[in-house]
Enzyme design. Structure first.
Site, PDB file in Angstrom:
ATOM      1  CG  ASP A  83     -36.455 -22.796  10.485  1.00  0.00           C
ATOM      2  OD1 ASP A  83     -36.314 -24.257  10.123  1.00  0.00           O
ATOM      3  OD2 ASP A  83     -36.492 -22.721  11.634  1.00  0.00           O
ATOM      4  CD  GLU A 140     -30.873 -25.659  12.846  1.00  0.00           C
ATOM      5  OE1 GLU A 140     -30.956 -26.513  13.308  1.00  0.00           O
ATOM      6  OE2 GLU A 140     -31.516 -24.356  12.175  1.00  0.00           O
ATOM      7  CD  GLU A 141     -32.169 -21.441  12.665  1.00  0.00           C
ATOM      8  OE1 GLU A 141     -32.070 -21.363  14.244  1.00  0.00           O
ATOM      9  OE2 GLU A 141     -31.350 -21.178  11.692  1.00  0.00           O
ATOM     10  NE  ARG A 182     -14.614 -34.596  15.064  1.00  0.00           N
ATOM     11  CZ  ARG A 182     -13.409 -34.162  14.529  1.00  0.00           C
ATOM     12  NH1 ARG A 182     -12.480 -33.635  14.365  1.00  0.00           N
ATOM     13  NH2 ARG A 182     -13.192 -34.462  15.780  1.00  0.00           N
TER      14      ARG A 182
END
Length: 395
Positions: A83, A140-141, A182
Site C-alpha cells: 500500500d 500496512e499503513e 536485531r
C-alpha cells in the site's frame, strides 16, 4: 559431495531493468490501504506467468504465491507490503505518482518488487526442496485492523503454513545494500489516542464567559511532555507525540471544542500500560482544572516487533554470505517506528530486517513527499530473498 550453488547478486544483474520497470509502474500508480487492486493484479499476473500457484483476495486485496519443489517438508514465508500513503508527491521523478494525493512514500513499491524479483529467480532456478509462500500484504499503513491482521484472520498460516516468516523494510540513513538485524524487540508498539476537549464557546472579546478549549489543549500538549520525562523509567524507551490539534474556524470566535491526536510508542507491556493510564489521567485532570471536560479514546495499535533469536541469526548469516560482514549490522539499534509484521511474528517464529536506502542527501526519510525507494536495492533484495529460501530449504 558438490558444494551447493546459492544465488549471488550478480545472478540478478540482467533482471534489474525488468525489476526497475515494475517498481516504477507500481510507484506511478499508488493505491491506498485495501485499494491495492491494480498492484495485486500485477503481482498475481507476474507470479502466474512465472509458474507460481496464485491465490488472490487473501485479507481483502492480499495475494499469496506458492511454489513447491522436491520432496522437502519444510516451508518458509516471505512478506512484502503493497500500500501507498495519502501524500502529494514532490520528487519530480518521471515515474512520479499519477494520482494526486497518493504516493509510495514508504518504499512498499520497492518491497513488493524485490520479492517479485526473488519469485522470478526461484521459479527459474528451483534450487531448493520444500515449499515457499510469498505473502503480498495490503494495508500496512492502515492501522488496526491492518493488512497483516486481516490476512491472518483469513487463515493465512493455516492455508499457507510456514515454519518461519521473514519481512524487510528499507532504512533511510544507511547505504543501499547494508542489512540491519536485531534479535528480540526491534520496533516499538504504536498506539493512537484521540482527545476531544469540550469547553464553552463564545465571542473572542468576552473570554470570561467561555471555557476556551484552545487554552486547555495548549496546556495539555505541554503537560503530556512530562509523562516520558517524569513517569517513565529513563532506561525504558517511550515517545508521546501530539501529531494533530484542531480547533476553531475564525479569529474572533472561541470554539466549543478542540481535538487532538497522539502517537504513543513503547517497547514493553508495562510501559505501554503506564502511558495509557497517565495520558488518560493527565488529560482529564488538566481539562477539569480549566472547567472543561475531556473524552479520551485510546486505541492499541501494532504490538512490538519481536524477532526470534535463531531465525534472526540465520537471516543475518545469509546476508553476510551475500554482501560481506562489513555490510551487516547484527545488533542494530531499536527503532521507535511500528510495523504490523509484528502480528505475523506473534503467529510464527521469524525475523524482520532492514536494508539501507541511502545516506546523506540520498537518505530522505520515509513518509516525506520527496522520498523515493532506491533502485540499487532491487537486485540486492531479490538476491537476498532467493538465497534465504535456498539456504532455509537446502536440498
Amino acid at each position: 559431495m558438490t558444494t551447493p550453488r546459492y544465488t549471488e547478486i550478480a545472478d540478478l544483474t540482467d533482471d534489474t531493468p525488468v525489476l526497475r520497470d515494475i517498481r516504477h509502474h507500481i510507484h506511478r500508480h499508488p493505491e491506498l490501504a485495501y485499494e491495492e487492486v491494480g498492484t495485486a493484479a500485477l503481482v498475481a499476473d507476474k507470479l502466474a506467468e512465472w509458474g507460481w500457484q496464485v491465490t488472490r483476495g487473501v485479507g481483502e486485496t492480499g495475494v499469496v504465491g506458492t511454489l513447491k519443489v522436491g520432496e522437502g517438508t519444510r516451508s518458509i514465508g516471505l512478506r512484502a507490503d503493497m500500500d501507498a500513503l495519502p501524500i502529494v508527491e514532490q520528487t519530480g521523478k518521471p515515474y512520479a505518482s499519477a494520482t494526486h494525493g497518493k504516493m509510495h512514500a514508504c518504499g512498499h513499491d520497492g518491497h513488493t518488487t524485490m520479492l517479485l524479483g526473488a519469485a522470478r529467480q526461484l521459479a527459474r532456478t528451483k534450487r531448493f526442496s520444500g515449499t515457499v509462500h510469498l505473502y503480498f500484504q495490503p494495508a500496512e499503513e492502515h492501522g488496526v485492523p491492518s493488512g497483516a491482521q486481516k490476512m491472518i484472520a483469513d487463515g493465512l498460516f493455516q492455508r499457507f503454513p510456514c515454519d518461519a516468516v521473514f519481512g524487510v523494510h528499507n532504512h533511510p540513513g544507511m547505504a543501499p545494500g547494508v542489512f540491519l538485524f536485531r534479535r528480540g524487540a526491534f520496533m516499538a508498539a504504536g498506539d493512537k489516542v484521540t482527545i476531544t476537549i469540550e469547553g464553552v464557546g463564545g465571542h473572542a472579546a468576552r473570554p470570561h464567559l467561555t471555557v476556551d478549549p484552545v487554552v486547555v489543549a495548549s496546556s495539555v500538549v505541554m503537560a503530556l511532555q512530562t509523562i516520558v520525562a517524569r513517569n517513565v523509567d529513563p532506561s525504558q524507551p517511550a515517545v508521546v507525540t501530539v501529531g494533530s490539534l484542531h480547533a476553531g474556524t475564525a479569529n474572533n470566535v472561541i470554539a466549543n471544542s478542540a481535538t487532538m491526536e497522539l502517537s504513543v510508542r513503547s517497547f514493553s507491556e508495562e510501559v505501554r500500560a503506564l502511558l495509557k493510564r497517565r495520558i488518560t489521567e493527565l488529560v482529564q485532570a488538566q481539562a477539569a482544572s480549566y472547567g472543561a471536560t475531556a473524552i479520551v479514546k485510546y486505541e492499541e495499535g501494532y504490538p512490538v516487533v519481536v524477532n526470534s533469536d535463531a531465525e534472526t541469526e540465520f537471516a543475518a548469516q545469509v546476508a553476510r554470505e551475500l554482501v560481506g560482514d562489513d555490510k551487516v549490522l547484527g545488533h542494530a539499534d531499536i527503532l521507535m517506528g511500528s510495523e504490523d509484521f509484528a502480528f505475523m511474528l506473534q503467529e510464527r517464529p521469524g525475523s524482520f530486517l532492514r536494508i539501507g536506502n541511502g545516506a546523506g542527501e540520498d537518505g530522505c526519510m520515509v513518509h516525506n513527499p520527496h522520498y523515493d525507494f532506491n533502485d540499487k536495492n532491487l537486485p540486492i533484495g531479490a538476491a537476498y530473498w532467493t538465497r534465504l529460501v535456498e539456504r532455509y530449504l537446502a536440498q
